[in-house]
Design a protein around this motif. Structure first.
Motif, PDB file in Angstrom:
ATOM      1  N   LEU A  93       3.016 -37.523  83.412  1.00  0.00           N
ATOM      2  CA  LEU A  93       4.133 -38.335  82.618  1.00  0.00           C
ATOM      3  C   LEU A  93       3.859 -39.616  84.100  1.00  0.00           C
ATOM      4  N   ALA A  94       3.413 -39.256  84.792  1.00  0.00           N
ATOM      5  CA  ALA A  94       3.285 -41.263  85.352  1.00  0.00           C
ATOM      6  C   ALA A  94       2.404 -41.812  84.563  1.00  0.00           C
ATOM      7  N   TYR A  96       2.465 -41.120  81.545  1.00  0.00           N
ATOM      8  CA  TYR A  96       2.828 -41.004  79.941  1.00  0.00           C
ATOM      9  C   TYR A  96       4.651 -39.969  79.945  1.00  0.00           C
ATOM     10  N   SER A  97       4.729 -41.432  80.459  1.00  0.00           N
ATOM     11  CA  SER A  97       6.451 -40.855  80.332  1.00  0.00           C
ATOM     12  C   SER A  97       6.947 -40.222  79.628  1.00  0.00           C
ATOM     13  N   THR A 135       9.773 -34.671  81.067  1.00  0.00           N
ATOM     14  CA  THR A 135       9.747 -35.496  80.650  1.00  0.00           C
ATOM     15  C   THR A 135      10.255 -36.731  81.842  1.00  0.00           C
ATOM     16  N   GLY A 136      10.633 -37.739  81.593  1.00  0.00           N
ATOM     17  CA  GLY A 136      10.482 -39.059  82.879  1.00  0.00           C
ATOM     18  C   GLY A 136      10.752 -40.399  82.164  1.00  0.00           C
ATOM     19  N   TYR A 138      10.737 -43.586  83.934  1.00  0.00           N
ATOM     20  CA  TYR A 138       9.986 -44.606  84.339  1.00  0.00           C
ATOM     21  C   TYR A 138      10.659 -45.814  85.052  1.00  0.00           C
ATOM     22  N   MET A 145      10.525 -42.733  88.895  1.00  0.00           N
ATOM     23  CA  MET A 145       9.977 -42.181  87.968  1.00  0.00           C
ATOM     24  C   MET A 145      11.171 -40.538  87.872  1.00  0.00           C
ATOM     25  N   VAL A 147      12.241 -37.044  86.669  1.00  0.00           N
ATOM     26  CA  VAL A 147      11.742 -36.053  85.900  1.00  0.00           C
ATOM     27  C   VAL A 147      12.716 -34.596  85.792  1.00  0.00           C
TER      28      VAL A 147
ATOM     29  N   ASN B 229      12.308 -47.681  80.469  1.00  0.00           N
ATOM     30  CA  ASN B 229      11.118 -47.456  80.324  1.00  0.00           C
ATOM     31  C   ASN B 229      10.250 -48.184  79.953  1.00  0.00           C
TER      32      ASN B 229
END
Lengths: 200, 244
Positions: A93-94, A96-97, A135-136, A138, A145, A147, B229
């Motif tokens: 997720l870092a 591809y959030s 999911t995240g 950012y 982020m 989460v 984001n």
């Protein structure tokens, strides 16, 4: 935009109730209730929201913001043993959030077969965290982020659950930023709230 | 709110409006939202406006289809000062039927104003808005028709969606007021690699700049595009037809 016509009437009622709940959050307890509601709508047994500090494309720290059902002992282990360093979900997720199932993430994890990853995943399994959806959101300004993870021993998280989470995400995120994390523009925001409070 | 009393179609439309509000970025988007709400409450005309926090004054009107002539007269005569709908909204900050406002302000100059409005077919309506003490901006969303068919159900619909379209209106007006600049060539480069799924560190290696500089660019990109984001920034850029 997720097509609202894909949902049944009861699903729409539940989704709108959750959005209303998130919008009305004034306290941490309110946010926890909203997260529980989201968990029910998605059909998960467990839910948790957390904050990941990011640097150099890596997760450098994790704090659990609100726990809505994750086994407390697993959360304690996760934090004390720094599982985030190995957890394929937060690592992925870092980069591809967006909303993904754990199955999808594991398929893309190059070191999924490594001993450390198998240990973390195996430990999660021991606590009934077999299938999940995460999911995240950012925040480049804070280099962190938010989460959100939903999990269970039996639920297979697929297209429907993703759609629901995609609809709810920004509302949950706004609520979390507003009542749990609070304003602030400094790095090291993980210290802004009491970690011990998270284990409830 | 008891959502079960709405039909599936209404619930679906309400969720659509909420989602449109979240992604709303331009006046045209706002007009699209008010158009959809107008259909939901079976109105002929729709308008919305942003007001100053501590007065009745309207600072920005986004007109979906109120008659242009009426809009011109309204502005020229500063009718916001004697509009009972604006007054009711300012003092109560809740969804209401126009008839409620007219009952409360049933004397001149309010009655004269309403007579004038009805000449343009703006006779009956339902409105909502958010006016809270201490807030920088207030909002009003007004939907009208020639016939009096508005009821509590229409008010309920507005009650659900108003907080969302209020945020959308403020965001759009804030975007217009900020000095919006296009992305610089370097920012577009960074955005392009973000689209490829590269992390800040990877982008710094590719472009031969420090990671700190990449983060600076990412922050600027997010601000300029009003994104929450990276994924949102990429989506906004692609929606706006940017080549990345």
């Amino acid at each position: 935009m997720v097509r609202s016509s894909d949902f049944s009437k009861q699903e729409l009622v539940s989704i709108l109730e959750t959005i209303e709940s998130a919008g009305a959050c004034c306290t941490r307890a309110d946010f926890k209730a909203a997260l529980h509601k989201a968990r029910e709508v998605i059909g998960a047994d467990f839910a948790v929201s957390g904050v990941c500090a990011l640097a150099g494309g890596k997760v450098t720290g994790v704090d659990i913001a609100v726990n809505a059902g994750y086994p407390a002992e697993f959360v304690k282990l996760y934090l004390s043993e720094h599982y985030y360093r190995v957890d394929p979900v937060v690592r992925h997720l870092a980069k591809y959030s967006f909303t993904q199932s754990w199955a999808e993430i594991f398929e893309k994890t190059a070191d999924a077969g490594s001993a450390p990853v198998r240990h973390v995943v195996g430990t999660a399994l021991d606590f009934g965290l077999k299938h999940g959806l995460s999911t995240g959101v950012y925040d480049p300004g804070r280099e962190q982020m938010n989460v959100f993870s939903f999990a269970g021993p039996g639920t297979i998280f697929g297209g429907y659950q993703k759609k629901v989470l995609d609809v709810l995400l920004l509302h949950l995120n706004k609520a979390m930023d507003r009542v749990v994390i609070g304003p602030g523009d400094s790095k090291g925001s993980l210290k802004r709230y009491n970690r011990l409070q998270a284990l409830d | 709110m008891d959502y079960s009393r709405f039909t599936k179609k209404e619930l679906s439309s309400i969720l659509d409006v909420i989602q449109m509000s979240v992604s709303c970025r331009t006046e045209d988007d706002i007009i699209g939202i008010t158009s959809k709400v107008r259909e939901m409450v079976c109105a002929d005309n729709a308008v919305c406006a942003l007001g100053e926090g501590d007065s009745l004054k309207l600072i920005k009107i986004v007109n979906q289809n109120y008659p242009d002539e009426w809009k011109a007269i309204y502005a020229a005569e500063e009718y916001f000062k004697i509009d009972p709908i604006i007054r009711f909204n300012f003092e109560n900050s809740r969804e209401h039927l126009w008839t409620e406002a007219m009952d409360l302000y049933g004397e001149e100059p309010y009655t004269g104003f309403m007579n004038k409005a009805s000449e343009f077919g703006l006779k009956y309506g339902v409105a909502s808005g958010i006016c809270r003490p201490g807030q920088k901006n207030t909002s009003i969303f007004s939907f009208s028709a020639r016939t009096n068919h508005f009821d509590e159900h229409h008010k309920s619909i507005l009650g659900i969606i108003t907080p969302h379209i209020h945020q959308a209106l403020i965001r759009v007006c804030d975007l217009r007021y900020t000095d919006q600049k296009p992305l610089s060539p370097r920012e577009k480069e960074v955005l392009k690699w973000m689209k490829e799924g590269k992390t800040n560190w990877e982008v710094s290696v590719i472009l031969g700049i420090s990671e700190r500089t990449v983060k600076f660019h990412v922050q600027n990109i997010s601000c300029k595009l009003n994104a929450v984001n990276k994924t949102h920034a990429i989506a906004i850029a692609m929606d706006n037809g940017m080549e990345i």
